[in-house]
Every structure is written in C-alpha cells, then in structure tokens.
Design an enzyme around this catalytic site. Structure first.
Site, PDB file in Angstrom:
ATOM      1  N   GLY A 288       0.712  -1.314  -0.079  1.00 36.40           N
ATOM      2  CA  GLY A 288      -0.013  -0.064   0.100  1.00 36.40           C
ATOM      3  C   GLY A 288       0.919   1.158   0.051  1.00 36.40           C
ATOM      4  O   GLY A 288       0.454   2.379  -0.370  1.00 36.40           O
ATOM      5  N   PHE A 289       2.034   1.002   0.528  1.00 34.50           N
ATOM      6  CA  PHE A 289       3.076   2.400   0.725  1.00 34.50           C
ATOM      7  C   PHE A 289       3.906   2.370  -0.652  1.00 34.50           C
ATOM      8  O   PHE A 289       4.702   3.439  -0.672  1.00 34.50           O
ATOM      9  CB  PHE A 289       3.806   2.148   2.010  1.00 34.50           C
ATOM     10  N   LYS A 306      12.456  -0.706   0.195  1.00 32.71           N
ATOM     11  CA  LYS A 306      11.009  -0.051   0.393  1.00 32.71           C
ATOM     12  C   LYS A 306      10.965   1.176  -0.264  1.00 32.71           C
ATOM     13  O   LYS A 306      11.532   2.176   0.472  1.00 32.71           O
ATOM     14  CB  LYS A 306      10.621  -0.272   1.416  1.00 32.71           C
ATOM     15  N   ASP A 403      -1.116  -2.939  12.649  1.00 36.91           N
ATOM     16  CA  ASP A 403      -1.226  -3.434  11.220  1.00 36.91           C
ATOM     17  C   ASP A 403      -0.702  -4.754  11.233  1.00 36.91           C
ATOM     18  O   ASP A 403       0.053  -4.982  10.092  1.00 36.91           O
ATOM     19  CB  ASP A 403      -0.743  -2.581  10.292  1.00 36.91           C
TER      20      ASP A 403
END
Length: 548
Positions: A288-289, A306, A403
């Site tokens: 999602g990021f 990332k 999360d």
C-alpha cells in the site's frame, strides 16, 4: 633517565601546541535557549517529555531523529541531531549529555534547545518539524584573531556563500558537507549541516543567515561556529572534521551486538546510489505504501529496498515514525532496518533481505503453501507471538503495531518470521493503556471491532490481529474475501461455527493432514478464537498466550 635532544624538542613542541590550542578554544558548551515565558507544572506533559528524551538514548546509533508524544494540549515534539562526522562513541556520549543538560538548565520549560559541542537537542509543545527557524542564532568565535581580518573577511564571505549554494542544492547526501580552501598559505576547513527535515530552499536561507551572523560577530577570529535551530556552520584553520564510518563495512558488522543478537543499527543516506537500482526485474512486491525491490550493497550484501510512492498512503510523518521505531527495536522476530534515505519527495527504507518473501505470498499460493508443513507453521506462529510480546512488554517502550497481517510478516532463509512495517505503529507512554484516533489506519479484516468502529486501540488491538493471522495460518485461507464462500460470512465466523459444533478439525488446511500434531492444532485454534473475541477485555495478553 636520560632523554635524547630530539625527544626533548618533541616535548617542547607538544607543550607549545597544547598552549596554542588552549588559547584559541571556544567558550565551553552547552549553549541553551530556554524561553522564560513558557513553563509547565503538568505531570502529563512531563511524562510525554520523559518518553521522548528516553528515545535518543535507546537509539544512539542514529545521528538524527524526531518524534512526538501525547495529545494536545500536552503533546511534545522533539528533535535530536549530531554532527555527521562524529564517531559512534562520540555521539553516544553527546546525546547523553544533551538530555541531562536540557533537563538541568531548562527545567519546567515547554520549549527548550541545547547545543552541545557536537550535537543538539530541541523540544517544544509546538510542532516545529520541517519549519525554518533562524531566530536567536548563537555565534561563537575563537579567542585568537586573524592578522589580516579585512582580507580574510572577503575570502570567508565568498567561500562560505559558494559553499552554501553548493551544499543546499545537493542537500549534501550525508546531511552535512565539508570544503577546504586556501587563504594565503594556510588551508581553511569549513563545514555546514542542516536538520534532515529542512527543504533545499529553507536550507539555503538558514545557511545564508548563518553566514551573515558569522561575518557580523566572528569573522576576525581564527575560527568560528554558528549554532542555529535549523542548521550549523563552522570554519577552522585545522581539519576538525573526520570521515564518517561506512555502516555497511565489515568493521561496522563486528562492533557492538544489540539485544537481539544483531549488529547495532547505523543510519545513513543512500539516495544517490539507490536511485540506480529500481527496475521491474528487481521488484519483490507491491504494498500500500509503494514497491519493494531487491538490492545489492557494495560488499555483496543483499537488501530489500522499500520505496514509498509520492502518492503513497504513508506520508512523511509515518515514514519518520517507522524509522524511529525500528531503529530502537532489537529482536530476532522483528525485521532489521539497515539504512534509509530522504531526498525531496524520495523516501526509501533499506531492510535486511528476506529470501522467502512475506507470509501471504507463500501461505495463500496453492502451489507454495505445501512447503509450510505443520512444524513450520507452528514455528511461525510462535515467532510472531514472541515478536509482539517484545513490542508490548519487553522493549523499553510499549509499542502498538496496529497493522498485523500476513503481508507484514517476512520469512528468512529458514522460514523464521520477522514482523515488519511499523509505519502505523504508536508508542504508549507511562501507564497509558488505551488511546483513540479519528483516522483509522490498517487493514480491514485484521482490525479489532473497537478500533474499526470507534478508533480505540491498545495492545488488545494487536492481539485481535494476531488471532486473525493465526487462524489464517492454520487454515491456509484469507479472512478477507472469505465471504465469497458459502460456509460463513467470514473466516472468524466459520471458525466459531465449527468450534461450537465440535467439528474443529474441519478448520484444518487439508495440506496439513499428514504433518499436523492434533493437540497443537486444537491449542492454536482455541488461542485464535480467544484473541478474536469481540470484547477487548475478554482477549488475553500476549504474555498470557505464551504461558499456554
């Protein structure tokens, strides 16, 4: 004892050098700014401040951090910065002194700043992150003056301005920049540095104001420093700065070992090098990021990169939060952060490489799931539980992940689990047990009812997420999307149904038939259902679960 004449001359020269250095020394730090108009007599503000001031001591391998704690009107913002050329031991010592001095010299102040010799600590009840502040700059000069101040002023002005433009435009990848120029027959050594959250334009403005202040107060001296809230400038006639150690070198690997058995974390900026590594062939996955890529360091070490997309759900605050949290955590079941990068809109995290990807990739793939025999799944469940327990009770800070899900559990070479993605995590201060938010973040299907409906979160929220994850692991089925089946509206409802009807073995993933230990399976199913109870007070803590 008889000394040679050469040795005596050496001693005399040494004494002269020491005397010279003493003559040009600066006034002793620390230098403080403690506004008299803002004070507090509030224990909640004090608790929040104490929480933040404990963070840098626990994360002393990072030369920059910023964080906040609490809620308005008792929220506290803090920022710590070390000069980039310092050694590990120097900045560990400096940060300890800064924390001690700011509490001693600025007690009961809602805003304060202290500059030590090589670092600064700044806190306030107002959010100052990323905001330029060039008020109350502190200029300090050496006692010994230049023999030709007018000539030197012209050279220093030109040199520092050109250097500032160059540094601000490049945002100096290591957060600071150095330069050596000649004045007559002597070299001048200069350094500029800014806080990492400052834009290029604000960086330039801060340094130009620093130059103006230096030229106004101190340019006739043999050396000078300018301490600002947002930047730092210094020049000397000797090489006062060193070389920043490479955090990925073999020597760095052999330094101290953290509580989790891994090396101490060294933060660095890697942007210029990393930006040449982004291709579809290296892509590991998409979250999602933003996307995650496989990378290779100069020493051959594999890493996971990332890269946050510009339109990512995770903004600067979440990014900084993730960096600050992970670098304070050391546990074998938590992913290790090796470095990070911020360059304009570019935000990158560099993790240890997990060759078996994330749990969801293996668990929900019909072909790959077969490699997850029962003993492997049981080990994964146990490792996740230990990692969550560390976050909740065994680390210095109580951290709520918020999360927990299969895609946020990574698997190493031996299929051991490591919890990742701390962008949504929150720190609980003192005796705080529960908090609320108007912004619901996380993944539906893993969210506890009280969080999804009312924004309330606590350690029991993570327990709920763990329960969902556990049931997914023993069934091989996603909770999200289970409504497509005709058996029940959700995996949780289906599990409760089979439990109540005493058809519990029907919940088992058929691929586990030959390898499963029935007693362990029943235990896991029971624990999973205890964790996903609707009332948070009925759910056990991770500590109690691991006693079972």
């Amino acid at each position: 004892m008889v000394y040679s004449s050469s040795f005596c001359k050496y001693i005399q020269l040494l004494v002269i050098c020491i005397a010279c250095l003493s003559a040009i020394a600066f006034a002793d730090p620390p230098y403080t700014l403690c506004p008299n108009s803002t004070s507090y007599a509030n224990s909640l503000f004090q608790n929040n401040l104490n929480t933040l001031l404990s963070l840098p001591n626990n994360a002393s391998d990072s030369k920059f951090y910023k964080a906040s704690s609490g809620n308005i009107p008792d929220e506290v913002y803090s920022l710590y910065m070390c000069l980039g050329y310092m050694t590990n031991e120097e900045y560990k010592s400096c940060i300890s002194n800064a924390v001690e001095d700011i509490m001693r010299l600025c007690s009961n102040r809602k805003a304060a700043l202290v500059w030590e010799e090589n670092c600064k600590l700044h806190y306030s009840n107002r959010n100052f992150f990323g905001k330029l502040d060039i008020t109350e700059n502190i200029g300090k000069d050496n006692a010994q003056n230049i023999s030709q101040p007018e000539n030197f002023k012209s050279v220093a002005n030109k040199t520092l301005i050109n250097f500032t433009k160059e540094a601000a435009s490049n945002l100096f990848s290591n957060m600071y920049g150095t330069k050596e120029v000649q004045f007559e027959d002597k070299p001048i050594y200069a350094l500029v540095q800014r806080t990492r959250d400052l834009s290029a334009n604000d960086c330039s403005r801060c340094l130009l104001k620093a130059i103006a202040d230096i030229l106004g107060c101190c340019v006739t001296s043999m050396g000078a420093r300018l301490f600002s809230r947002s930047c730092y400038l210094r020049y000397e006639f000797y090489p006062f700065y060193g070389v920043e150690p490479d955090p990925f070198s073999s020597s760095a690997d052999s330094e101290g070992k953290g509580p989790g058995g891994g090396r101490n974390i060294q933060m660095t900026y890697l942007c210029p090098w990393l930006l040449t590594k982004f291709s579809e062939s290296n892509k590991l996955g998409q979250g999602g990021f933003g996307p995650v890529y496989k990378g290779l360091l100069s020493d051959g070490k594999e890493v996971a990169i990332k890269r946050l997309s510009i339109c990512s759900e995770q903004g600067s605050e979440e990014f900084v939060n993730e960096v600050h949290l992970i670098m304070k955590l050391q546990h074998k079941n938590l992913v290790r952060l090796l470095g990070f990068c911020v360059d304009g809109e570019e935000k990158i995290l560099v993790y240890e490489f997990m060759p078996n990807s994330s749990l969801d990739v293996v668990l929900f793939d019909p072909n790959r799931r077969a490699q997850l025999i029962w003993s492997t799944r049981f080990n994964i469940i146990s490792g996740i539980a230990k990692g969550i327990l560390y976050l909740h009770e065994d680390s210095r800070l109580r951290i709520i992940h918020r999360d927990l899900k299969a895609s946020n559990v990574l698997l190493d070479y031996d299929m051991n689990p490591k919890i990742s993605d701390f962008g949504m995590a929150r720190i609980f201060a003192g005796n705080e047990e529960e908090a609320s938010t108007a912004t619901i973040v996380g993944t539906y299907g893993y969210m506890a009812p009280e969080y999804a409906m009312e924004g309330l979160y606590s350690i029991k929220s993570d327990v709920f997420g763990f329960g969902v994850l556990l049931l997914e692991i023993i069934t091989g089925r996603r909770n999200a999307g289970f409504y497509h089946s005709k058996q029940a509206p959700s995996l949780l409802a289906y599990a409760w149904q089979l439990w109540n009807e005493e058809k519990r073995l029907e919940l088992m993933d058929p691929l586990l038939t030959d390898s499963c230990c029935l007693d362990e399976f029943m235990k896991c199913m029971h624990i999973g259902l205890l964790c996903v109870q609707e009332n948070s007070y009925d759910r056990p803590t991770m500590h109690l679960l691991l006693q079972c």
